[in-house]
Scaffold this motif. Structure first.
Motif, PDB file in Angstrom:
ATOM      1  N   ARG A   1       0.832  -1.205   0.000  1.00 12.07           N
ATOM      2  CA  ARG A   1       0.000   0.000   0.000  1.00 12.07           C
ATOM      3  C   ARG A   1       0.871   1.262   0.000  1.00 12.07           C
ATOM      4  O   ARG A   1       0.582   2.220  -0.703  1.00 12.07           O
ATOM      5  N   ILE A   2       1.955   1.247   0.794  1.00 11.97           N
ATOM      6  CA  ILE A   2       2.856   2.410   0.815  1.00 11.97           C
ATOM      7  C   ILE A   2       3.527   2.592  -0.534  1.00 11.97           C
ATOM      8  O   ILE A   2       3.651   3.720  -1.055  1.00 11.97           O
ATOM      9  N   THR A   3       3.955   1.475  -1.139  1.00 11.43           N
ATOM     10  CA  THR A   3       4.594   1.552  -2.459  1.00 11.43           C
ATOM     11  C   THR A   3       3.627   2.091  -3.502  1.00 11.43           C
ATOM     12  O   THR A   3       3.994   2.917  -4.350  1.00 11.43           O
ATOM     13  N   ARG A   4       2.364   1.613  -3.435  1.00 10.37           N
ATOM     14  CA  ARG A   4       1.368   2.087  -4.394  1.00 10.37           C
ATOM     15  C   ARG A   4       1.106   3.580  -4.217  1.00 10.37           C
ATOM     16  O   ARG A   4       0.978   4.326  -5.198  1.00 10.37           O
ATOM     17  N   THR A   5       1.076   4.041  -2.971  1.00 15.87           N
ATOM     18  CA  THR A   5       0.864   5.472  -2.709  1.00 15.87           C
ATOM     19  C   THR A   5       2.003   6.305  -3.273  1.00 15.87           C
ATOM     20  O   THR A   5       1.791   7.355  -3.885  1.00 15.87           O
ATOM     21  N   ARG A   6       3.223   5.835  -3.072  1.00 18.71           N
ATOM     22  CA  ARG A   6       4.375   6.578  -3.593  1.00 18.71           C
ATOM     23  C   ARG A   6       4.391   6.596  -5.119  1.00 18.71           C
ATOM     24  O   ARG A   6       4.772   7.582  -5.731  1.00 18.71           O
TER      25      ARG A   6
ATOM     26  N   ALA B   1       4.336   9.878  -7.412  1.00 17.38           N
ATOM     27  CA  ALA B   1       5.323  10.099  -8.472  1.00 17.38           C
ATOM     28  C   ALA B   1       4.649  10.304  -9.823  1.00 17.38           C
ATOM     29  O   ALA B   1       5.111  11.115 -10.650  1.00 17.38           O
ATOM     30  N   ALA B   2       3.554   9.597 -10.080  1.00 22.45           N
ATOM     31  CA  ALA B   2       2.847   9.748 -11.354  1.00 22.45           C
ATOM     32  C   ALA B   2       2.242  11.142 -11.489  1.00 22.45           C
ATOM     33  O   ALA B   2       2.245  11.716 -12.585  1.00 22.45           O
ATOM     34  N   PHE B   3       1.729  11.685 -10.394  1.00 21.80           N
ATOM     35  CA  PHE B   3       1.188  13.045 -10.442  1.00 21.80           C
ATOM     36  C   PHE B   3       2.305  14.081 -10.552  1.00 21.80           C
ATOM     37  O   PHE B   3       2.127  15.137 -11.155  1.00 21.80           O
TER      38      PHE B   3
ATOM     39  N   PRO C   1       4.565  14.718 -14.568  1.00 19.41           N
ATOM     40  CA  PRO C   1       4.284  15.709 -15.623  1.00 19.41           C
ATOM     41  C   PRO C   1       4.824  17.101 -15.304  1.00 19.41           C
ATOM     42  O   PRO C   1       5.347  17.784 -16.185  1.00 19.41           O
ATOM     43  N   ALA C   2       4.731  17.513 -14.033  1.00 19.00           N
ATOM     44  CA  ALA C   2       5.250  18.829 -13.660  1.00 19.00           C
ATOM     45  C   ALA C   2       6.768  18.881 -13.796  1.00 19.00           C
ATOM     46  O   ALA C   2       7.334  19.877 -14.275  1.00 19.00           O
ATOM     47  N   VAL C   3       7.437  17.795 -13.376  1.00 16.39           N
ATOM     48  CA  VAL C   3       8.895  17.758 -13.489  1.00 16.39           C
ATOM     49  C   VAL C   3       9.317  17.782 -14.953  1.00 16.39           C
ATOM     50  O   VAL C   3      10.254  18.512 -15.337  1.00 16.39           O
ATOM     51  N   VAL C   4       8.645  17.014 -15.791  1.00 20.62           N
ATOM     52  CA  VAL C   4       8.979  16.997 -17.221  1.00 20.62           C
ATOM     53  C   VAL C   4       8.733  18.365 -17.848  1.00 20.62           C
ATOM     54  O   VAL C   4       9.548  18.861 -18.643  1.00 20.62           O
ATOM     55  N   TYR C   5       7.615  18.987 -17.483  1.00 18.64           N
ATOM     56  CA  TYR C   5       7.303  20.314 -18.023  1.00 18.64           C
ATOM     57  C   TYR C   5       8.367  21.337 -17.625  1.00 18.64           C
ATOM     58  O   TYR C   5       8.842  22.114 -18.461  1.00 18.64           O
ATOM     59  N   LEU C   6       8.738  21.355 -16.349  1.00 20.41           N
ATOM     60  CA  LEU C   6       9.755  22.296 -15.889  1.00 20.41           C
ATOM     61  C   LEU C   6      11.098  22.037 -16.549  1.00 20.41           C
ATOM     62  O   LEU C   6      11.817  22.983 -16.918  1.00 20.41           O
ATOM     63  N   ALA C   7      11.446  20.764 -16.726  1.00 21.53           N
ATOM     64  CA  ALA C   7      12.730  20.438 -17.346  1.00 21.53           C
ATOM     65  C   ALA C   7      12.767  20.864 -18.812  1.00 21.53           C
ATOM     66  O   ALA C   7      13.786  21.393 -19.282  1.00 21.53           O
ATOM     67  N   LEU C   8      11.652  20.666 -19.526  1.00 21.49           N
ATOM     68  CA  LEU C   8      11.636  20.977 -20.956  1.00 21.49           C
ATOM     69  C   LEU C   8      11.513  22.466 -21.232  1.00 21.49           C
ATOM     70  O   LEU C   8      12.219  23.006 -22.098  1.00 21.49           O
ATOM     71  N   PHE C   9      10.624  23.128 -20.525  1.00 18.43           N
ATOM     72  CA  PHE C   9      10.292  24.504 -20.860  1.00 18.43           C
ATOM     73  C   PHE C   9      10.970  25.548 -19.967  1.00 18.43           C
ATOM     74  O   PHE C   9      10.861  26.743 -20.245  1.00 18.43           O
ATOM     75  N   PHE C  10      11.636  25.123 -18.905  1.00 22.40           N
ATOM     76  CA  PHE C  10      12.371  26.060 -18.050  1.00 22.40           C
ATOM     77  C   PHE C  10      13.842  25.657 -17.926  1.00 22.40           C
ATOM     78  O   PHE C  10      14.734  26.475 -18.144  1.00 22.40           O
ATOM     79  N   GLY C  11      14.069  24.410 -17.571  1.00 26.18           N
ATOM     80  CA  GLY C  11      15.446  23.972 -17.384  1.00 26.18           C
ATOM     81  C   GLY C  11      16.265  23.997 -18.664  1.00 26.18           C
ATOM     82  O   GLY C  11      17.365  24.564 -18.701  1.00 26.18           O
ATOM     83  N   TYR C  12      15.726  23.389 -19.731  1.00 26.57           N
ATOM     84  CA  TYR C  12      16.477  23.339 -20.992  1.00 26.57           C
ATOM     85  C   TYR C  12      16.758  24.722 -21.574  1.00 26.57           C
ATOM     86  O   TYR C  12      17.900  25.003 -21.970  1.00 26.57           O
ATOM     87  N   PRO C  13      15.764  25.658 -21.650  1.00 31.50           N
ATOM     88  CA  PRO C  13      16.085  26.993 -22.173  1.00 31.50           C
ATOM     89  C   PRO C  13      17.145  27.721 -21.353  1.00 31.50           C
ATOM     90  O   PRO C  13      18.001  28.419 -21.924  1.00 31.50           O
ATOM     91  N   VAL C  14      17.099  27.595 -20.026  1.00 30.94           N
ATOM     92  CA  VAL C  14      18.093  28.279 -19.192  1.00 30.94           C
ATOM     93  C   VAL C  14      19.481  27.726 -19.463  1.00 30.94           C
ATOM     94  O   VAL C  14      20.450  28.477 -19.668  1.00 30.94           O
ATOM     95  N   VAL C  15      19.605  26.399 -19.475  1.00 36.59           N
ATOM     96  CA  VAL C  15      20.910  25.779 -19.729  1.00 36.59           C
ATOM     97  C   VAL C  15      21.389  26.113 -21.135  1.00 36.59           C
ATOM     98  O   VAL C  15      22.573  26.429 -21.346  1.00 36.59           O
ATOM     99  N   LYS C  16      20.494  26.071 -22.107  1.00 30.00           N
ATOM    100  CA  LYS C  16      20.864  26.385 -23.487  1.00 30.00           C
ATOM    101  C   LYS C  16      21.322  27.825 -23.613  1.00 30.00           C
ATOM    102  O   LYS C  16      22.305  28.121 -24.311  1.00 30.00           O
TER     103      LYS C  16
END
Length: 321
Positions: free
Chosen positions: A28-33, A37-39, A42-57
């Motif tokens: 149950r704890i593993t399923r909750t985690r 992580a699934a929720f 998407p936010a982490v991917v969005y920040l990495a693509l549209f904020f992290g990558y442009p800044v590093v570039k």
């Protein structure tokens, strides 16, 4: 034998160690985690693509000779600090840096003072207060291009509404060149940016004022803290965290203002309204030197970070004292 049987019965109960209850709890704890992580993914991917990558570039481009030919050849030679040396030693940079400081300081001062005054005024409930507050939000809702076009017409020297109204006043014969004078253009641009930023400041500060309990003012009134004293000793200390957010966000947003200046003066006349943001745009998309444009953008980011760190430390020290 009775003790052994009792121990066996206890060991067989659900939830005891070594029974199926422990693996179920772990699953149950593993399923909750996994759900968390699934929720979060998407936010982490969005920040990495549209904020992290442009800044590093942008940081990497600041150290490369990145021009229009790079899009065809794919070659961007590493030049180290040459781009920064070129932009910092250019004849326009000193003027752009000074204009950036004046534009930011003037805009923030005007927006904050007027926004706070309006927020304090609307804290008093009166008929049509909600309707009037919604009208003040209009500058925030109008598209920037449309707003700058209207203000270009208002500030036009020959046919502008402002000069026509000034002409109706007695003993006023001068027609100021609001957008074409090297001494007035920056003042006019700051005034328009103040008009655009008042709704943001008023909305955030009004929300902070609504969170101050009326009991504090009632207790302060018993000790003679009314009017300015109430604002100084009650409103301002309680509102300080909100003020910090407003000022930091305001400075960060104002440092990178581009569309207002381009729409009104395009950085002129004679670079009198040229800021680091507009200079970065000009170098990147008119001279097509993306390496130097990225270097100017990185300088702007460093200025924003420096202000944020210094102000937050000063505010924290003031709160501790």
């Amino acid at each position: 034998m009775a003790d052994v049987r009792a121990a066996e019965r206890v060991a067989g109960r659900p939830g005891a160690a070594g029974t199926p209850a422990a693996p179920r709890r772990a699953r149950r704890i593993t399923r909750t985690r996994l759900v968390e992580a699934a929720f979060l993914a998407p936010a982490v991917v969005y920040l990495a693509l549209f904020f992290g990558y442009p800044v590093v570039k942008n940081v990497v481009m600041g150290f490369q000779e990145y021009g229009a030919s790079t899009f065809y050849t794919g070659e961007a030679p590493w030049v180290g600090l040459d781009n920064y040396a070129a932009v910092l030693s250019s004849a326009v940079f000193d003027r752009a840096l000074l204009n950036t400081v004046l534009f930011t300081a003037g805009s923030i001062a005007g927006q904050f003072v007027l926004g706070l005054a309006i927020a304090v005024f609307f804290r008093r409930r009166f008929p049509l207060s909600g309707f009037l507050r919604s009208l003040i939000l209009l500058p925030w809702l109008i598209p920037m291009i449309a707003a700058t076009a209207v203000w270009r017409w208002i500030l036009d020297t020959d046919h502008g509404v402002l000069n026509r109204l000034l002409g109706l006043l007695p003993l006023v014969e001068v027609r100021p060149d609001w957008l074409t004078s090297t001494t007035l253009a920056l003042v006019a641009v700051i005034g328009v940016n103040i008009w655009l930023g008042i709704p943001f400041n008023m909305t955030i500060l009004y929300g902070g004022l609504q969170e101050i309990p009326d009991e504090l003012y009632e207790a302060g009134a018993l000790d003679g803290a009314t009017g300015w004293r109430a604002f100084r000793h009650i409103t301002w200390p309680v509102l300080r965290p909100v003020v910090t957010v407003v000022l930091v966000l305001g400075v960060v947003y104002t440092l990178k203002v581009l569309d207002v200046i381009l729409g009104l003066t395009n950085g002129g006349p004679a670079n009198s309204t040229q800021t680091i943001a507009t200079l970065s745009y000009e170098v990147s998309f008119r001279q097509f030197d993306f390496g130097q444009g990225a270097a100017l953008g990185n300088v702007l980011v460093l200025l924003s970070l420096a202000f944020a760190v210094v102000y937050l430390r000063m505010n924290r020290r003031a709160v501790d004292e």
